[in-house]
Structures are given as C-alpha cells and as structure tokens.
Motif scaffolding. Structure first.
Motif, PDB file in Angstrom:
ATOM      1  N   PHE A 112       0.839  -1.197   0.000  1.00 53.38           N
ATOM      2  CA  PHE A 112       0.000   0.000   0.000  1.00 53.38           C
ATOM      3  C   PHE A 112       0.879   1.253   0.000  1.00 53.38           C
ATOM      4  O   PHE A 112       0.665   2.176  -0.788  1.00 53.38           O
ATOM      5  N   LYS A 113       1.885   1.259   0.876  1.00 54.27           N
ATOM      6  CA  LYS A 113       2.763   2.420   0.964  1.00 54.27           C
ATOM      7  C   LYS A 113       3.549   2.619  -0.334  1.00 54.27           C
ATOM      8  O   LYS A 113       3.734   3.750  -0.792  1.00 54.27           O
ATOM      9  N   ALA A 114       3.980   1.521  -0.952  1.00 56.58           N
ATOM     10  CA  ALA A 114       4.702   1.626  -2.222  1.00 56.58           C
ATOM     11  C   ALA A 114       3.797   2.195  -3.312  1.00 56.58           C
ATOM     12  O   ALA A 114       4.252   2.978  -4.149  1.00 56.58           O
ATOM     13  N   ARG A 115       2.534   1.844  -3.300  1.00 57.91           N
ATOM     14  CA  ARG A 115       1.590   2.299  -4.337  1.00 57.91           C
ATOM     15  C   ARG A 115       1.108   3.721  -4.114  1.00 57.91           C
ATOM     16  O   ARG A 115       1.010   4.520  -5.025  1.00 57.91           O
ATOM     17  N   PHE A 116       0.775   4.052  -2.848  1.00 57.18           N
ATOM     18  CA  PHE A 116       0.150   5.340  -2.563  1.00 57.18           C
ATOM     19  C   PHE A 116       1.054   6.339  -1.848  1.00 57.18           C
ATOM     20  O   PHE A 116       0.660   7.482  -1.636  1.00 57.18           O
ATOM     21  N   GLY A 117       2.246   5.908  -1.433  1.00 60.65           N
ATOM     22  CA  GLY A 117       3.182   6.832  -0.814  1.00 60.65           C
ATOM     23  C   GLY A 117       2.885   7.175   0.634  1.00 60.65           C
ATOM     24  O   GLY A 117       3.422   8.151   1.160  1.00 60.65           O
ATOM     25  N   CYS A 118       1.999   6.410   1.260  1.00 64.72           N
ATOM     26  CA  CYS A 118       1.669   6.658   2.662  1.00 64.72           C
ATOM     27  C   CYS A 118       1.170   5.370   3.302  1.00 64.72           C
ATOM     28  O   CYS A 118       0.839   4.411   2.610  1.00 64.72           O
ATOM     29  N   LYS A 119       1.111   5.389   4.623  1.00 63.60           N
ATOM     30  CA  LYS A 119       0.588   4.256   5.375  1.00 63.60           C
ATOM     31  C   LYS A 119      -0.915   4.125   5.123  1.00 63.60           C
ATOM     32  O   LYS A 119      -1.617   5.124   4.950  1.00 63.60           O
ATOM     33  N   ALA A 120      -1.404   2.890   5.092  1.00 62.78           N
ATOM     34  CA  ALA A 120      -2.838   2.640   4.908  1.00 62.78           C
ATOM     35  C   ALA A 120      -3.592   3.140   6.135  1.00 62.78           C
ATOM     36  O   ALA A 120      -3.356   2.679   7.247  1.00 62.78           O
ATOM     37  N   LYS A 121      -4.482   4.106   5.950  1.00 60.35           N
ATOM     38  CA  LYS A 121      -5.274   4.657   7.049  1.00 60.35           C
ATOM     39  C   LYS A 121      -6.746   4.577   6.666  1.00 60.35           C
ATOM     40  O   LYS A 121      -7.225   5.351   5.836  1.00 60.35           O
ATOM     41  N   MET A 122      -7.425   3.596   7.256  1.00 60.32           N
ATOM     42  CA  MET A 122      -8.843   3.420   6.942  1.00 60.32           C
ATOM     43  C   MET A 122      -9.651   4.580   7.523  1.00 60.32           C
ATOM     44  O   MET A 122      -9.278   5.162   8.536  1.00 60.32           O
ATOM     45  N   LEU A 123     -10.756   4.892   6.858  1.00 68.15           N
ATOM     46  CA  LEU A 123     -11.649   5.927   7.374  1.00 68.15           C
ATOM     47  C   LEU A 123     -12.263   5.465   8.688  1.00 68.15           C
ATOM     48  O   LEU A 123     -12.554   4.274   8.859  1.00 68.15           O
TER      49      LEU A 123
END
Length: 157
Positions: A71-82
């Motif tokens: 997720f971080k590699a794809r979006f550049g940040c830690k996965a943070k669910m709503l």
C-alpha cells in the motif's frame, strides 16, 4: 438510502433486476458469503482509506487483507482506513454496504488483483443486506475504477 442510489445506477445500465436483497445481514465477508452461497474469497469487499486529501476505495477479494508495504509503495503513505463516522459522508454508503457503485463525486476507486482469480464476484450494493454477482469485466466497467493494483495479501490461516 444508498441502496436506492445503487439501484438507480444499475437501472440506467439495465441490470437493476440482478441486485440480490437478503433477509439476513451481509455486512461482513462471512455473512455475505453465507447469504450469497459462495466461498468468502468471492466476496468483493470494498475498503475505504484516506490518502492525503483523497478518499480511496480498494475492492479486494474477501480472503485478503491490506499489505501495508505494498500500500505504501503504491500510494506513498501508510494505509489509514476511514473512521466509522467518516465513511457514509465521504463515500455515500454506510459501513456494511460500502461498494464501488454510485459513490460520491471525487472518490477514487481501484480494484485489487486478488479478484482476478475468479470468474464472478459479489460486491455489496449500498446496504448491509444486498449484493450483485458480477463477472470481473463487469465489475471493472461498472465500478469506473482507475485500474488494477496489487496492495493485498492472503490472510494467514
């Protein structure tokens, strides 16, 4: 009610009659699989994240979980669910019925490659007791996704 939004969206495409409404809840992968009569992996769960200022939905197979490194590699940040209370205002569907159809303007939708191993899958339709069986190509088209990504891994047994 958000199932009505989805129903209208599918009506415009001539497939409203394919929506399944169950007598019981289908709000979790396990409950949805029981209601649909399929293996949990074929439930196309829709996960909601905040990525910077964007709201991102990732539709993934029911037997997977987010892989934080991918997720971080794809979006550049830690996965943070709503947070629970953020979901409906941000997406247009409440927790338990979140799906990639008839969502609020500006929501970004991606499909995880974990779904590609199935001919058909069962995403929700905006309520906690609904689903529709779709071929993978139909899901791709109807979700208006921005493409296929690889951000999940199989859950450990």
């Amino acid at each position: 009610m958000s199932i009505d939004r989805v129903r209208g969206y599918f009506r415009e495409r001539g497939i409203e009659d394919r929506i399944r409404e169950y007598e019981t809840s289908s709000a979790t992968v396990e409950l949805a699989a029981q209601a649909a009569g399929c293996e949990p992996a074929r439930i196309a769960k829709t996960l909601s994240f905040r990525v910077g200022e964007d709201i991102v939905l990732v539709v993934a197979a029911g037997d997977t979980r987010i892989d934080n490194q991918k997720f971080k590699a794809r979006f550049g940040c830690k996965a943070k669910m709503l947070a629970f209370e953020e979901v409906e205002p941000a997406i247009g569907h409440a927790v338990g019925g979140v799906c990639p159809f008839a969502v609020n303007e500006g929501v970004l939708i991606y499909l995880d490659e974990s779904l590609c191993r199935f001919e058909t899958v069962f995403p929700a339709c905006g309520s906690e007791n609904s689903a529709i069986e779709l071929a993978i190509a139909e899901l791709e088209s109807l979700s208006r996704s921005l493409g296929w990504i690889d951000v999940c891994r199989l859950k450990e047994a």
